[in-house]
Design a protein around this motif. Structure first.
Motif, PDB file in Angstrom:
ATOM      1  N   UNK A  71     -53.072  -5.509  -8.362  1.00 38.47           N
ATOM      2  CA  UNK A  71     -51.936  -5.499  -7.431  1.00 38.47           C
ATOM      3  C   UNK A  71     -50.607  -5.443  -8.189  1.00 38.47           C
ATOM      4  N   UNK A  72     -49.625  -4.774  -7.589  1.00 36.06           N
ATOM      5  CA  UNK A  72     -48.291  -4.703  -8.180  1.00 36.06           C
ATOM      6  C   UNK A  72     -47.479  -5.945  -7.848  1.00 36.06           C
ATOM      7  N   UNK A  73     -47.863  -6.639  -6.785  1.00 33.46           N
ATOM      8  CA  UNK A  73     -47.158  -7.848  -6.359  1.00 33.46           C
ATOM      9  C   UNK A  73     -48.168  -8.796  -5.705  1.00 33.46           C
ATOM     10  N   UNK A  74     -47.705  -9.987  -5.360  1.00 37.14           N
ATOM     11  CA  UNK A  74     -48.589 -10.979  -4.737  1.00 37.14           C
ATOM     12  C   UNK A  74     -48.926 -10.562  -3.303  1.00 37.14           C
ATOM     13  N   UNK A  75     -50.194 -10.765  -2.942  1.00 36.74           N
ATOM     14  CA  UNK A  75     -50.621 -10.463  -1.577  1.00 36.74           C
ATOM     15  C   UNK A  75     -50.344 -11.613  -0.615  1.00 36.74           C
ATOM     16  N   UNK A  76     -49.674 -12.653  -1.062  1.00 35.77           N
ATOM     17  CA  UNK A  76     -49.404 -13.813  -0.225  1.00 35.77           C
ATOM     18  C   UNK A  76     -48.253 -13.575   0.744  1.00 35.77           C
ATOM     19  N   UNK A  77     -47.433 -12.540   0.508  1.00 37.94           N
ATOM     20  CA  UNK A  77     -46.288 -12.258   1.383  1.00 37.94           C
ATOM     21  C   UNK A  77     -46.378 -10.836   1.912  1.00 37.94           C
ATOM     22  N   UNK A  78     -45.689 -10.577   3.029  1.00 35.49           N
ATOM     23  CA  UNK A  78     -45.677  -9.241   3.625  1.00 35.49           C
ATOM     24  C   UNK A  78     -45.020  -8.242   2.678  1.00 35.49           C
ATOM     25  N   UNK A  79     -43.961  -8.652   1.996  1.00 35.72           N
ATOM     26  CA  UNK A  79     -43.281  -7.752   1.063  1.00 35.72           C
ATOM     27  C   UNK A  79     -44.195  -7.398  -0.106  1.00 35.72           C
ATOM     28  N   UNK A  80     -44.950  -8.398  -0.599  1.00 34.68           N
ATOM     29  CA  UNK A  80     -45.858  -8.124  -1.706  1.00 34.68           C
ATOM     30  C   UNK A  80     -46.976  -7.181  -1.292  1.00 34.68           C
ATOM     31  N   UNK A  81     -47.517  -7.376  -0.082  1.00 34.55           N
ATOM     32  CA  UNK A  81     -48.571  -6.478   0.394  1.00 34.55           C
ATOM     33  C   UNK A  81     -48.053  -5.060   0.584  1.00 34.55           C
ATOM     34  N   UNK A  82     -46.809  -4.929   0.986  1.00 35.22           N
ATOM     35  CA  UNK A  82     -46.221  -3.586   1.140  1.00 35.22           C
ATOM     36  C   UNK A  82     -46.131  -2.871  -0.211  1.00 35.22           C
ATOM     37  N   UNK A  83     -45.842  -3.626  -1.276  1.00 32.73           N
ATOM     38  CA  UNK A  83     -45.791  -3.031  -2.614  1.00 32.73           C
ATOM     39  C   UNK A  83     -47.181  -2.595  -3.085  1.00 32.73           C
ATOM     40  N   UNK A  84     -48.221  -3.278  -2.612  1.00 31.57           N
ATOM     41  CA  UNK A  84     -49.575  -2.971  -3.069  1.00 31.57           C
ATOM     42  C   UNK A  84     -50.216  -1.807  -2.320  1.00 31.57           C
ATOM     43  N   UNK A  85     -49.686  -1.422  -1.175  1.00 35.92           N
ATOM     44  CA  UNK A  85     -50.209  -0.255  -0.428  1.00 35.92           C
ATOM     45  C   UNK A  85     -49.538   0.993  -1.019  1.00 35.92           C
ATOM     46  N   UNK A  86     -50.124   1.528  -2.102  1.00 37.87           N
ATOM     47  CA  UNK A  86     -49.409   2.553  -2.877  1.00 37.87           C
ATOM     48  C   UNK A  86     -50.360   3.530  -3.544  1.00 37.87           C
ATOM     49  N   UNK A  87     -49.795   4.631  -4.007  1.00 38.89           N
ATOM     50  CA  UNK A  87     -50.472   5.563  -4.915  1.00 38.89           C
ATOM     51  C   UNK A  87     -49.513   5.820  -6.082  1.00 38.89           C
ATOM     52  N   UNK A  88     -50.011   5.624  -7.302  1.00 37.72           N
ATOM     53  CA  UNK A  88     -49.210   5.868  -8.506  1.00 37.72           C
ATOM     54  C   UNK A  88     -49.535   7.256  -9.055  1.00 37.72           C
ATOM     55  N   UNK A  89     -48.521   8.074  -9.251  1.00 35.64           N
ATOM     56  CA  UNK A  89     -48.686   9.443  -9.769  1.00 35.64           C
ATOM     57  C   UNK A  89     -47.902   9.560 -11.079  1.00 35.64           C
ATOM     58  N   UNK A  90     -48.595  10.021 -12.125  1.00 32.04           N
ATOM     59  CA  UNK A  90     -47.935  10.167 -13.438  1.00 32.04           C
ATOM     60  C   UNK A  90     -48.193  11.555 -14.000  1.00 32.04           C
ATOM     61  N   UNK A  91     -47.146  12.118 -14.638  1.00 30.17           N
ATOM     62  CA  UNK A  91     -47.259  13.375 -15.371  1.00 30.17           C
ATOM     63  C   UNK A  91     -47.436  13.028 -16.840  1.00 30.17           C
ATOM     64  N   UNK A  92     -48.576  13.426 -17.415  1.00 32.62           N
ATOM     65  CA  UNK A  92     -48.894  13.056 -18.799  1.00 32.62           C
ATOM     66  C   UNK A  92     -49.012  14.290 -19.675  1.00 32.62           C
ATOM     67  N   UNK A  93     -48.555  14.116 -20.912  1.00 30.56           N
ATOM     68  CA  UNK A  93     -48.653  15.178 -21.910  1.00 30.56           C
ATOM     69  C   UNK A  93     -49.257  14.551 -23.181  1.00 30.56           C
ATOM     70  N   UNK A  94     -50.236  15.195 -23.765  1.00 31.86           N
ATOM     71  CA  UNK A  94     -50.873  14.680 -24.964  1.00 31.86           C
ATOM     72  C   UNK A  94     -49.853  14.514 -26.075  1.00 31.86           C
ATOM     73  N   UNK A  95     -49.969  13.360 -26.752  1.00 25.34           N
ATOM     74  CA  UNK A  95     -49.014  13.075 -27.818  1.00 25.34           C
ATOM     75  C   UNK A  95     -49.062  14.106 -28.938  1.00 25.34           C
TER      76      UNK A  95
END
Length: 310
Positions: A282-306
């Motif tokens: 989780x990105x934040x605590x699930x004990x609060x509504x704000x924390x649960x809102x942060x956890x309902x997510x998709x993380x997208x990253x653009x990666x390039x080989x070093x």
């Protein structure tokens, strides 16, 4: 001589007055003994070591002789004829071997004793009957409890099977999540050239217009790079069952991948198979509504080989 004759006649007259008279034609049979049992108009009397059946009828007289020489007669109802009472019965035998009572004489003192005895025995008999009913109720209760125990044992067996099935599913989920984590950890040799976090409403995998614009900008950044790949990981908050949250995180990741391919023209081979992380990491605590809102997510990253970057 004449006076002697008068004296004899007077004596005989007095004797007749003292002797109880009996109806003409009546029998002189007599039964003495103790009442052993009574049922309605029939009694069993123990007399001289044998049991005699005595029958009462409408003409039967019940009395108690009192006073000097028993000359005082007290009439009584036949309800006093109870087991344990000593009686003298005058009457006659009928054609069935029974004794039909004409007069039954009781002793008042013996009657009182018999009543006391019966008063002690009757509650005992009632208590025995009550105990018999209680025993039968207990037997039925035991049978019902045995049936309940059998049903509970069946339910316990079914619950054990369900728990075993759930345990296997949990183990498989943990294994899948671990594989996803390992797969993405192998991307440590890549530099992050761009990233975005897409947020979702409760139990939803729909993209907002704002997030779509953010994904378009990220796709444009990616297409300006050499040798890039796109990492997509979906997440959910802890509300609901773990299996449901894993499926929801997968749907969210697929929604993002689908949009990048259809609307942003990113080639499918540039996108790493989307990861469904469920409620883990989780990105934040699930004990609060704000924390649960942060956890309902998709993380997208653009990666390039070093190596390519170097």
């Amino acid at each position: 001589m004449k006076s002697r004759r008068i004296t004899i006649i007077a004596g005989l007259a007095a004797l007749c007055l003292l002797t109880p008279s009996r109806p003409v034609g009546a029998s002189n049979d007599e039964v003495k003994g103790m009442i052993m049992a009574r049922a309605g108009e029939t009694m069993i009397v123990s007399s001289s070591g044998e049991r005699r059946t005595v029958v009462l009828n409408a003409n039967t007289r019940v009395k108690d002789d009192k006073g000097l020489f028993g000359l005082e007669k007290q009439e009584m109802a036949d309800t006093v004829l109870i087991p344990g009472l000593k009686v003298r019965i005058d009457g006659s035998a009928d054609g069935q071997g029974r004794f039909v009572a004409e007069t039954i004489t009781v002793d008042g003192d013996d009657l009182e004793t018999s009543q006391m005895v019966e008063a002690g025995l009757h509650p005992t008999a009632e208590q025995v009957a009550t105990n018999v009913v209680a025993i039968e109720n207990n037997k039925r209760g035991i049978t019902a409890n045995q049936q309940n125990i059998s049903t509970n044992q069946q339910n316990i067996g079914a619950n054990k099977q369900a728990i075993a099935g759930h345990s296997q599913q949990i183990e498989q989920n943990i294994k899948d999540i671990q594989e996803n984590s390992d797969r993405f950890e192998r991307l440590d040799d890549y530099d992050v050239k761009g990233e975005a976090t897409v947020k979702f409403k409760v139990a939803s995998s729909a993209l907002s217009e704002e997030d779509k614009e953010e994904l378009k900008k990220l796709a444009q950044t990616a297409m300006g790079l050499n040798g890039y790949i796109v990492e997509v990981k979906g997440f959910a908050d802890s509300t609901g069952r773990a299996t449901m949250n894993e499926k929801l995180s997968e749907d969210r990741a697929k929604a993002v991948v689908g949009y990048l391919m259809r609307e942003c023209n990113l080639p499918v081979w540039r996108i790493v198979a989307p990861g469904a992380m469920g409620e883990f990491q989780p990105a934040a605590s699930n004990e609060s509504a704000a924390g649960r809102a942060e956890n309902r997510r998709v993380e997208v990253k653009i990666l390039v080989n070093k190596g390519v970057t170097g």
